[in-house]
Design a protein around this motif. Structure first.
Motif, PDB file in Angstrom:
ATOM      1  N   ASP A 102      -3.941  -3.517  -7.044  1.00 38.58           N
ATOM      2  CA  ASP A 102      -5.131  -3.841  -6.255  1.00 38.58           C
ATOM      3  C   ASP A 102      -6.413  -3.750  -7.083  1.00 38.58           C
ATOM      4  OD1 ASP A 102      -5.844  -1.148  -6.368  1.00 38.58           O
ATOM      5  OD2 ASP A 102      -5.777  -0.813  -4.200  1.00 38.58           O
ATOM      6  N   ASP A 103      -6.298  -3.306  -8.329  1.00 37.58           N
ATOM      7  CA  ASP A 103      -7.482  -3.199  -9.192  1.00 37.58           C
ATOM      8  C   ASP A 103      -7.831  -4.530  -9.859  1.00 37.58           C
ATOM      9  OD1 ASP A 103      -7.675  -0.504  -8.616  1.00 37.58           O
ATOM     10  OD2 ASP A 103      -6.558   0.128 -10.401  1.00 37.58           O
TER      11      ASP A 103
ATOM     12  N   SER B 165      -9.384  -2.953  -4.277  1.00 37.47           N
ATOM     13  CA  SER B 165      -8.972  -1.607  -3.864  1.00 37.47           C
ATOM     14  C   SER B 165      -9.375  -1.343  -2.419  1.00 37.47           C
ATOM     15  CB  SER B 165      -9.622  -0.563  -4.777  1.00 37.47           C
ATOM     16  OG  SER B 165      -9.079  -0.653  -6.069  1.00 37.47           O
TER      17      SER B 165
ATOM     18  N   ASN C  19      -2.431   2.180 -10.620  1.00 41.43           N
ATOM     19  CA  ASN C  19      -3.759   2.234 -10.017  1.00 41.43           C
ATOM     20  C   ASN C  19      -4.661   3.243 -10.713  1.00 41.43           C
ATOM     21  OD1 ASN C  19      -5.530   1.353  -7.777  1.00 41.43           O
ATOM     22  ND2 ASN C  19      -5.514   3.542  -7.314  1.00 41.43           N
TER      23      ASN C  19
ATOM     24  N   THR D 100      -2.688  -0.760  -3.368  1.00 40.07           N
ATOM     25  CA  THR D 100      -1.575  -0.503  -4.305  1.00 40.07           C
ATOM     26  C   THR D 100      -0.304  -0.160  -3.528  1.00 40.07           C
ATOM     27  OG1 THR D 100      -3.186   0.436  -5.845  1.00 40.07           O
ATOM     28  CG2 THR D 100      -0.863   0.896  -6.283  1.00 40.07           C
TER      29      THR D 100
HETATM   30 MN    MN Z   1      -7.227   0.444  -6.813  1.00 39.60          MN
END
Ligand code: MN
Length: 252
Positions: free
Chosen positions: A8-9, A39, A91, A105
Protein backbone atom coordinates in the motif's frame (compact mmCIF):
# COMPACT_ATOMS: atom_id res chain seq x y z
CA UNK A 1 5.58 -21.01 -8.76
CA UNK A 2 3.80 -17.73 -9.42
CA UNK A 3 3.95 -15.10 -6.68
CA UNK A 4 1.96 -11.85 -6.77
CA UNK A 5 3.56 -9.05 -4.78
CA UNK A 6 1.69 -5.90 -3.79
CA UNK A 7 1.70 -3.22 -1.07
CA UNK A 8 0.00 0.00 0.00
CA UNK A 9 3.06 2.28 0.10
CA UNK A 10 3.22 2.36 -3.69
CA UNK A 11 5.22 0.58 -6.37
CA UNK A 12 8.28 2.80 -5.80
CA UNK A 13 8.65 1.93 -2.10
CA UNK A 14 11.99 0.35 -1.14
CA UNK A 15 9.91 -2.13 0.89
CA UNK A 16 8.23 -3.75 -2.11
CA UNK A 17 11.46 -3.74 -4.10
CA UNK A 18 13.32 -5.58 -1.33
CA UNK A 19 10.45 -8.06 -1.00
CA UNK A 20 10.19 -8.80 -4.74
CA UNK A 21 13.97 -9.16 -4.96
CA UNK A 22 14.06 -11.64 -2.04
CA UNK A 23 11.27 -13.80 -3.53
CA UNK A 24 12.76 -13.86 -7.01
CA UNK A 25 14.41 -17.28 -6.88
CA UNK A 26 11.19 -18.96 -5.67
CA UNK A 27 9.46 -18.55 -9.02
CA UNK A 28 7.96 -15.89 -11.29
CA UNK A 29 7.33 -12.77 -9.25
CA UNK A 30 4.78 -10.28 -10.59
CA UNK A 31 4.59 -6.90 -8.84
CA UNK A 32 1.22 -5.15 -9.07
CA UNK A 33 1.05 -2.17 -6.73
CA UNK A 34 -0.55 1.26 -6.37
CA UNK A 35 1.14 4.05 -8.37
CA UNK A 36 1.34 6.17 -5.19
CA UNK A 37 1.11 5.82 -1.41
CA UNK A 38 -2.32 4.41 -0.55
CA UNK A 39 -1.66 3.60 3.12
CA UNK A 40 -4.70 3.29 5.42
CA UNK A 41 -7.22 2.76 2.60
CA UNK A 42 -8.20 -0.52 4.26
CA UNK A 43 -10.13 -2.93 2.05
CA UNK A 44 -11.37 -0.26 -0.37
CA UNK A 45 -12.29 -1.32 -3.89
CA UNK A 46 -12.58 1.20 -6.75
CA UNK A 47 -16.00 0.93 -8.38
CA UNK A 48 -16.76 4.46 -9.67
CA UNK A 49 -13.96 5.00 -12.15
CA UNK A 50 -11.90 2.88 -14.52
CA UNK A 51 -8.49 1.57 -13.50
CA UNK A 52 -5.29 1.90 -15.51
CA UNK A 53 -2.25 -0.33 -15.16
CA UNK A 54 1.10 0.80 -16.51
CA UNK A 55 3.74 -1.89 -17.05
CA UNK A 56 6.87 -0.12 -15.80
CA UNK A 57 9.02 -3.06 -16.84
CA UNK A 58 8.42 -6.79 -17.37
CA UNK A 59 6.15 -8.11 -14.57
CA UNK A 60 6.06 -4.77 -12.68
CA UNK A 61 2.75 -2.87 -12.87
CA UNK A 62 1.68 0.45 -11.37
CA UNK A 63 -2.09 0.73 -10.88
CA UNK A 64 -4.02 3.96 -10.12
CA UNK A 65 -6.10 2.12 -7.52
CA UNK A 66 -6.03 0.58 -4.07
CA UNK A 67 -4.11 -2.49 -2.86
CA UNK A 68 -7.34 -4.51 -3.06
CA UNK A 69 -7.79 -3.29 -6.68
CA UNK A 70 -4.25 -4.49 -7.41
CA UNK A 71 -4.96 -8.02 -6.15
CA UNK A 72 -8.21 -8.14 -8.13
CA UNK A 73 -6.57 -6.86 -11.29
CA UNK A 74 -3.68 -9.23 -10.80
CA UNK A 75 -5.73 -12.35 -10.37
CA UNK A 76 -8.53 -11.56 -12.85
CA UNK A 77 -6.88 -9.36 -15.45
CA UNK A 78 -3.18 -8.71 -15.71
CA UNK A 79 -1.82 -12.22 -15.09
CA UNK A 80 -3.39 -15.00 -17.10
CA UNK A 81 -2.77 -17.50 -14.28
CA UNK A 82 -3.69 -18.02 -10.63
CA UNK A 83 -0.90 -17.04 -8.20
CA UNK A 84 0.35 -19.74 -5.82
CA UNK A 85 0.96 -17.06 -3.20
CA UNK A 86 0.23 -13.37 -2.62
CA UNK A 87 2.65 -11.35 -0.47
CA UNK A 88 1.91 -7.76 0.56
CA UNK A 89 4.58 -5.37 1.86
CA UNK A 90 7.08 -4.77 3.14
CA UNK A 91 5.14 -1.95 4.77
CA UNK A 92 6.86 1.09 6.24
CA UNK A 93 5.51 0.88 9.81
CA UNK A 94 3.89 -1.85 11.85
CA UNK A 95 0.32 -3.11 11.38
CA UNK A 96 -0.69 -4.56 14.73
CA UNK A 97 -3.81 -4.56 16.91
CA UNK A 98 -6.59 -2.43 15.47
CA UNK A 99 -4.29 -1.07 12.72
CA UNK A 100 -5.33 -4.14 10.76
CA UNK A 101 -8.74 -2.62 10.06
CA UNK A 102 -7.16 0.42 8.35
CA UNK A 103 -4.19 -1.25 6.74
CA UNK A 104 -4.09 -1.51 2.96
CA UNK A 105 -1.13 -3.87 3.37
CA UNK A 106 -3.12 -6.34 5.47
CA UNK A 107 -6.32 -5.94 3.44
CA UNK A 108 -4.50 -6.81 0.21
CA UNK A 109 -3.64 -10.15 1.83
CA UNK A 110 -7.24 -10.38 3.05
CA UNK A 111 -8.48 -9.90 -0.51
CA UNK A 112 -6.23 -12.70 -1.74
CA UNK A 113 -7.51 -14.92 1.06
CA UNK A 114 -11.12 -14.15 0.05
CA UNK A 115 -10.16 -15.42 -3.40
CA UNK A 116 -8.95 -18.66 -1.82
CA UNK A 117 -5.26 -17.87 -2.24
CA UNK A 118 -2.61 -18.23 0.47
CA UNK A 119 -1.46 -14.76 1.48
CA UNK A 120 1.01 -13.00 3.76
CA UNK A 121 1.19 -9.34 4.83
CA UNK A 122 4.58 -8.10 6.05
CA UNK A 123 5.28 -4.87 7.93
CA UNK A 124 8.47 -3.46 9.43
CA UNK A 125 8.13 -1.52 12.69
CA UNK A 126 10.08 1.58 11.68
CA UNK A 127 9.53 5.17 10.58
CA UNK A 128 12.36 5.05 8.08
CA UNK A 129 13.79 2.02 6.25
CA UNK A 130 17.39 1.14 7.03
CA UNK A 131 18.93 -1.09 4.37
CA UNK A 132 20.14 -3.83 6.72
CA UNK A 133 16.81 -4.08 8.56
CA UNK A 134 14.86 -4.12 5.31
CA UNK A 135 17.06 -6.86 3.86
CA UNK A 136 16.65 -8.88 7.07
CA UNK A 137 12.86 -8.48 6.88
CA UNK A 138 12.93 -9.52 3.22
CA UNK A 139 14.99 -12.64 4.05
CA UNK A 140 12.48 -13.65 6.74
CA UNK A 141 9.60 -13.03 4.31
CA UNK A 142 11.29 -15.32 1.79
CA UNK A 143 11.67 -18.15 4.32
CA UNK A 144 8.06 -17.80 5.47
CA UNK A 145 6.89 -17.71 1.84
CA UNK A 146 8.77 -20.96 1.21
CA UNK A 147 7.09 -22.52 4.23
CA UNK A 148 3.64 -21.46 3.04
CA UNK A 149 4.32 -22.68 -0.51
CA UNK A 150 5.43 -26.06 0.90
CA UNK A 151 2.83 -26.55 3.65
CA UNK A 152 -0.06 -24.35 2.52
CA UNK A 153 -2.28 -22.51 5.01
CA UNK A 154 -5.46 -23.67 6.76
CA UNK A 155 -8.72 -22.66 5.00
CA UNK A 156 -9.74 -19.00 5.41
CA UNK A 157 -6.38 -18.11 6.88
CA UNK A 158 -3.86 -15.43 5.99
CA UNK A 159 -0.81 -14.32 7.92
CA UNK A 160 -0.05 -10.89 9.35
CA UNK A 161 3.67 -10.57 9.97
CA UNK A 162 5.31 -7.72 11.86
CA UNK A 163 9.06 -7.36 12.16
CA UNK A 164 10.73 -5.27 14.87
CA UNK A 165 13.41 -2.73 14.09
CA UNK A 166 16.78 -3.11 15.75
CA UNK A 167 17.89 -6.40 17.24
CA UNK A 168 15.48 -9.24 16.44
CA UNK A 169 15.33 -11.83 19.24
CA UNK A 170 13.11 -14.46 17.66
CA UNK A 171 9.67 -15.24 16.22
CA UNK A 172 6.36 -15.67 18.06
CA UNK A 173 2.98 -16.98 16.94
CA UNK A 174 0.66 -14.23 18.19
CA UNK A 175 -2.90 -12.97 18.32
CA UNK A 176 -4.24 -9.55 17.35
CA UNK A 177 -3.64 -7.04 20.15
CA UNK A 178 -5.32 -3.75 21.02
CA UNK A 179 -4.19 -0.28 20.02
CA UNK A 180 -4.60 2.94 22.01
CA UNK A 181 -4.76 5.74 19.46
CA UNK A 182 -5.14 8.64 21.93
CA UNK A 183 -5.63 12.19 20.66
CA UNK A 184 -4.50 11.62 17.14
CA UNK A 185 -5.87 14.74 15.42
CA UNK A 186 -3.71 17.81 14.86
CA UNK A 187 -5.49 21.11 14.09
CA UNK A 188 -3.57 24.01 12.50
CA UNK A 189 -4.32 27.07 10.37
CA UNK A 190 -3.60 27.40 6.67
CA UNK A 191 -2.12 30.64 5.17
CA UNK A 192 -5.67 31.93 4.58
CA UNK A 193 -6.62 31.57 8.24
CA UNK A 194 -8.81 28.50 7.86
CA UNK A 195 -8.46 25.46 10.11
CA UNK A 196 -7.14 22.24 8.70
CA UNK A 197 -6.91 18.86 10.41
CA UNK A 198 -4.42 16.05 10.21
CA UNK A 199 -5.36 12.56 11.42
CA UNK A 200 -2.73 10.34 12.98
CA UNK A 201 -0.49 13.08 14.36
CA UNK A 202 -0.35 11.79 17.93
CA UNK A 203 1.64 9.01 19.50
CA UNK A 204 0.14 5.53 19.33
CA UNK A 205 0.25 3.10 22.24
CA UNK A 206 -1.07 -0.38 22.88
CA UNK A 207 -2.62 -2.42 25.65
CA UNK A 208 -0.35 -4.86 27.46
CA UNK A 209 -1.78 -8.22 26.34
CA UNK A 210 0.55 -11.23 26.69
CA UNK A 211 0.77 -13.21 23.46
CA UNK A 212 -0.34 -10.26 21.33
CA UNK A 213 1.32 -8.88 18.21
CA UNK A 214 1.90 -5.55 20.01
CA UNK A 215 3.71 -7.22 22.90
CA UNK A 216 5.85 -9.32 20.56
CA UNK A 217 7.17 -6.22 18.76
CA UNK A 218 7.84 -4.56 22.10
CA UNK A 219 9.84 -7.66 23.13
CA UNK A 220 11.91 -7.48 19.94
CA UNK A 221 10.19 -10.51 18.41
CA UNK A 222 8.75 -11.04 14.94
CA UNK A 223 5.01 -11.60 15.31
CA UNK A 224 3.11 -13.96 13.03
CA UNK A 225 -0.67 -13.73 13.50
CA UNK A 226 -3.07 -15.98 11.60
CA UNK A 227 -6.14 -13.92 10.61
CA UNK A 228 -9.52 -14.54 9.06
CA UNK A 229 -12.16 -12.14 7.77
CA UNK A 230 -15.19 -13.29 9.79
CA UNK A 231 -15.77 -10.52 12.38
CA UNK A 232 -18.65 -12.17 14.25
CA UNK A 233 -18.36 -11.72 18.00
CA UNK A 234 -19.54 -15.12 19.21
CA UNK A 235 -19.52 -14.17 22.92
CA UNK A 236 -21.79 -11.17 22.29
CA UNK A 237 -24.02 -13.27 20.11
CA UNK A 238 -24.85 -15.46 23.09
CA UNK A 239 -25.47 -12.40 25.29
CA UNK A 240 -27.69 -10.68 22.70
CA UNK A 241 -29.93 -13.73 22.39
CA UNK A 242 -31.69 -12.30 25.47
CA UNK A 243 -32.74 -9.18 23.52
CA UNK A 244 -35.64 -11.08 21.86
CA UNK A 245 -35.27 -9.11 18.61
CA UNK A 246 -38.67 -10.47 17.53
CA UNK A 247 -40.29 -7.99 19.93
CA UNK A 248 -38.93 -5.11 17.79
CA UNK A 249 -41.08 -6.21 14.84
CA UNK A 250 -44.33 -4.33 14.14
CA UNK A 251 -47.40 -6.38 14.88
CA UNK A 252 -49.52 -6.95 11.79
MN1 MN B 1 1.67 1.67 4.18
Amino acid sequence: MLILVTNDDGVRSPGIRALAEALHDLGRVVVIAPDRNRSAVGHALTLEHPLRAEELKTDVFAVDGTPTDCVNLGVHGLIQATPDLVVSGINLGSNVGDDITYSGTVCAAMEASLMGLPAIAVSLDTRQFKTEELLGAARFSRKLAMKVLQSGLPTDTFLNVNIPSGVCRGVRLTRQGKRKYGEAIVCKQDPRGRNYFWIGGGDVGYEDIPGSDCNALQDGLISVTPLHTNLTNDLSRQELTGWSLDSLMEKS
